[in-house]
Design a protein around this motif. Structure first.
Motif, short mmCIF file in Angstrom:
data_model
loop_
_atom_site.label_atom_id
_atom_site.label_comp_id
_atom_site.label_asym_id
_atom_site.label_seq_id
_atom_site.Cartn_x
_atom_site.Cartn_y
_atom_site.Cartn_z
N GLU A 32 -43.31 3.73 -53.70
CA GLU A 32 -42.69 2.51 -53.19
C GLU A 32 -41.34 2.78 -52.55
OE1 GLU A 32 -42.40 -0.84 -55.77
OE2 GLU A 32 -44.34 -1.58 -55.07
N LEU A 33 -40.60 3.71 -53.12
CA LEU A 33 -39.30 4.05 -52.54
C LEU A 33 -39.48 4.59 -51.12
CD1 LEU A 33 -36.27 4.11 -53.39
CD2 LEU A 33 -36.59 6.54 -53.84
N VAL A 34 -40.47 5.44 -50.93
CA VAL A 34 -40.73 6.00 -49.60
C VAL A 34 -41.23 4.93 -48.64
CG1 VAL A 34 -42.18 7.62 -48.31
CG2 VAL A 34 -41.21 8.32 -50.50
N THR A 35 -42.25 4.21 -49.05
CA THR A 35 -42.88 3.24 -48.14
C THR A 35 -41.94 2.09 -47.81
OG1 THR A 35 -43.93 2.13 -50.03
CG2 THR A 35 -45.20 3.84 -48.89
N ASP A 36 -41.21 1.58 -48.79
CA ASP A 36 -40.31 0.46 -48.53
C ASP A 36 -39.20 0.85 -47.56
OD1 ASP A 36 -41.82 -1.07 -50.19
OD2 ASP A 36 -40.38 -1.13 -51.85
N THR A 37 -38.67 2.06 -47.73
CA THR A 37 -37.58 2.50 -46.86
C THR A 37 -38.09 2.71 -45.43
OG1 THR A 37 -36.56 3.62 -48.75
CG2 THR A 37 -35.76 4.21 -46.56
N LEU A 38 -39.24 3.35 -45.29
CA LEU A 38 -39.79 3.55 -43.94
C LEU A 38 -40.19 2.23 -43.29
CD1 LEU A 38 -42.00 6.74 -44.53
CD2 LEU A 38 -39.81 6.59 -43.33
N ARG A 39 -40.67 1.29 -44.10
CA ARG A 39 -41.02 -0.02 -43.56
C ARG A 39 -39.76 -0.75 -43.08
NH1 ARG A 39 -42.91 -1.92 -47.81
NH2 ARG A 39 -45.07 -1.24 -47.54
N SER A 40 -38.69 -0.65 -43.86
CA SER A 40 -37.43 -1.28 -43.45
C SER A 40 -36.90 -0.69 -42.16
CB SER A 40 -36.39 -1.13 -44.56
OG SER A 40 -36.81 -1.78 -45.75
N ALA A 41 -37.02 0.64 -42.03
CA ALA A 41 -36.55 1.30 -40.81
C ALA A 41 -37.37 0.85 -39.61
CB ALA A 41 -36.62 2.81 -40.98
N SER A 42 -38.67 0.64 -39.82
CA SER A 42 -39.52 0.19 -38.71
C SER A 42 -39.18 -1.24 -38.29
CB SER A 42 -40.99 0.29 -39.11
OG SER A 42 -41.32 -0.67 -40.12
N LEU A 43 -38.54 -1.99 -39.19
CA LEU A 43 -38.14 -3.37 -38.87
C LEU A 43 -36.69 -3.43 -38.39
CD1 LEU A 43 -39.75 -5.17 -41.95
CD2 LEU A 43 -40.60 -5.11 -39.60
N ASN A 44 -36.18 -2.26 -37.98
CA ASN A 44 -34.82 -2.14 -37.43
C ASN A 44 -33.72 -2.28 -38.47
OD1 ASN A 44 -35.70 -1.69 -34.77
ND2 ASN A 44 -35.89 -3.89 -34.41
N TYR A 45 -34.08 -2.19 -39.75
CA TYR A 45 -33.04 -2.09 -40.77
C TYR A 45 -32.79 -0.59 -40.96
CZ TYR A 45 -30.48 -2.82 -45.12
OH TYR A 45 -29.50 -2.85 -46.10
N ASP A 46 -32.06 -0.01 -40.00
CA ASP A 46 -31.96 1.44 -39.94
C ASP A 46 -30.51 1.93 -39.89
OD1 ASP A 46 -31.37 0.44 -37.48
OD2 ASP A 46 -32.85 1.61 -36.36
N ASP A 47 -29.57 1.09 -40.29
CA ASP A 47 -28.19 1.55 -40.41
C ASP A 47 -28.12 2.52 -41.59
OD1 ASP A 47 -25.46 1.77 -41.42
OD2 ASP A 47 -24.96 0.19 -39.98
N PRO A 48 -27.83 3.81 -41.36
CA PRO A 48 -27.88 4.80 -42.46
C PRO A 48 -27.00 4.44 -43.65
CG PRO A 48 -27.62 5.88 -40.32
CD PRO A 48 -27.43 4.41 -40.08
N TYR A 49 -25.85 3.86 -43.39
CA TYR A 49 -24.92 3.58 -44.48
C TYR A 49 -25.38 2.38 -45.31
CZ TYR A 49 -22.14 6.72 -41.65
OH TYR A 49 -21.72 7.81 -40.93
N GLN A 50 -25.93 1.37 -44.65
CA GLN A 50 -26.46 0.24 -45.39
C GLN A 50 -27.70 0.63 -46.19
OE1 GLN A 50 -27.15 -2.90 -42.56
NE2 GLN A 50 -25.02 -3.57 -42.56
N VAL A 51 -28.56 1.42 -45.58
CA VAL A 51 -29.76 1.86 -46.29
C VAL A 51 -29.40 2.76 -47.46
CG1 VAL A 51 -31.92 3.16 -46.09
CG2 VAL A 51 -31.21 1.64 -44.24
N GLU A 52 -28.42 3.62 -47.27
CA GLU A 52 -27.98 4.49 -48.37
C GLU A 52 -27.45 3.67 -49.53
OE1 GLU A 52 -25.21 8.45 -49.15
OE2 GLU A 52 -25.03 7.33 -47.26
N GLU A 53 -26.67 2.63 -49.22
CA GLU A 53 -26.15 1.76 -50.28
C GLU A 53 -27.29 1.04 -50.99
OE1 GLU A 53 -23.09 -2.04 -50.84
OE2 GLU A 53 -23.36 -1.12 -48.87
N MET A 54 -28.27 0.57 -50.22
CA MET A 54 -29.43 -0.11 -50.80
C MET A 54 -30.21 0.83 -51.72
SD MET A 54 -32.81 -1.58 -48.87
CE MET A 54 -33.35 0.11 -48.50
N LEU A 55 -30.46 2.04 -51.24
CA LEU A 55 -31.21 3.00 -52.04
C LEU A 55 -30.44 3.40 -53.30
CD1 LEU A 55 -32.76 5.35 -49.32
CD2 LEU A 55 -33.91 3.61 -50.68
#
Length: 288
Positions: free
Chosen positions: A125-148
């Motif tokens: 789920e960690l892999v798929t959710d993150t890749l899905r978010s990136a495909s939806l343009n939620y791809d700011d590295p710093y925001q995603v890093e904080e989320m993860l």
């Protein structure tokens, strides 16, 4: 195996030393059932009172992990790096095709090639959710890093509930041993008219309660809690590797470099060598 050896060594050294020093096991064996009933029963009741059903349910399996050790091996870390390499390469070459894999990983040939990873719900789920978010343009590295970081931190906190509960139990056991000992003293005082040899056995039996509380706390339960904490943290490192590689991908680094970032985030004693990872990646490229 090491855990079993540790427990056996503790019991042998403590009771063996007692016997070699001239101690008699008769007094301990006579009092043991009653003292264990009081201390063990009170400990079980306090454990049930202070923890929720989920923690209690996972206690037995958690103790089993102490003897099995960490879930992930060096081969598993290499597998997750290879899996991420395939998914990240696909994300850059064919984002539409990637969607099929992340939406239904159970039927994905990429995920199916790594059954141990596919069986781990959290990692997948960690892999798929993150890749899905990136495909939806939620791809700011710093925001995603904080989320993860928040997500992995929450997983770690939940996984540490059982070792924390066991440590709290270890802290309480000496006091419960004193409770049992005090009751033994009360019983002895009620028989103060008995001869000294009888009173001596009764006092010795009362002190068995104090001994058991301290012995169980520091010789068994506290080491179990400490070892389980170590195992949980080691297993959570698997998620940190996933996070490191995915964040590197969001920074638009080359796919091979993303894999190397993940490899460097692996605990040193489980880190696959650079050569072995490169060999595996070359084989993936050749087959793919």
């Amino acid at each position: 195996m090491i855990g079993v050896i540790g427990i056996a060594l503790t019991f042998i050294m403590v009771f063996g030393g007692y016997i070699l020093a001239g101690g008699k096991m008769g007094v301990i064996l006579h009092s043991l059932p009653f003292e264990m009933m009081m201390i063990g029963g009170a400990a079980a009741g306090a454990y049930a009172l202070s923890n929720d059903g989920g923690t209690i349910k996972h206690t037995v399996s958690g103790i089993g992990r102490v003897f099995k050790g960490g879930k992930w091996t060096e081969a598993d870390y290499q597998d997750i790096l290879c899996l991420l390499f395939q998914l990240l390469r696909l994300a850059r070459n064919s984002p539409v095709e990637l969607e099929e894999h992340i939406e239904n990983p159970e039927s994905s040939p990429i995920f199916q090639a790594y059954p141990r990873i596919l069986a781990d719900h959290e990692a997948v789920e960690l892999v798929t959710d993150t890749l899905r978010s990136a495909s939806l343009n939620y791809d700011d590295p710093y925001q995603v890093e904080e989320m993860l970081s928040r997500r992995i931190g929450l997983m770690k906190e939940e996984a540490l509930h059982v070792p924390h509960a066991l440590q709290n139990l270890a802290d309480a056991l000496p006091a419960l041993g004193i409770v049992a000992a005090v009751l033994g003293v009360v019983k002895t005082m009620a028989s103060i008219d008995q001869p000294p040899e009888v009173l001596g056995k009764m006092i010795g039996g009362a002190l068995v309660g104090t001994f058991l509380g301290v012995f169980l706390a520091y010789g068994l339960v506290a080491p179990l809690a400490q070892r389980l904490t170590s195992v949980v943290k080691q297993d959570q490192s698997f998620l940190d590797v996933i996070k490191a590689a995915l964040i590197a991908a969001l920074h638009q680094h080359a796919t091979n470099l993303c894999v190397e970032v993940g490899r460097q985030a692996t605990p040193s004693h489980l880190r696959p060598s650079f050569v072995s990872v490169e060999t595996a990646l070359r084989e993936i490229k050749r087959v793919g």
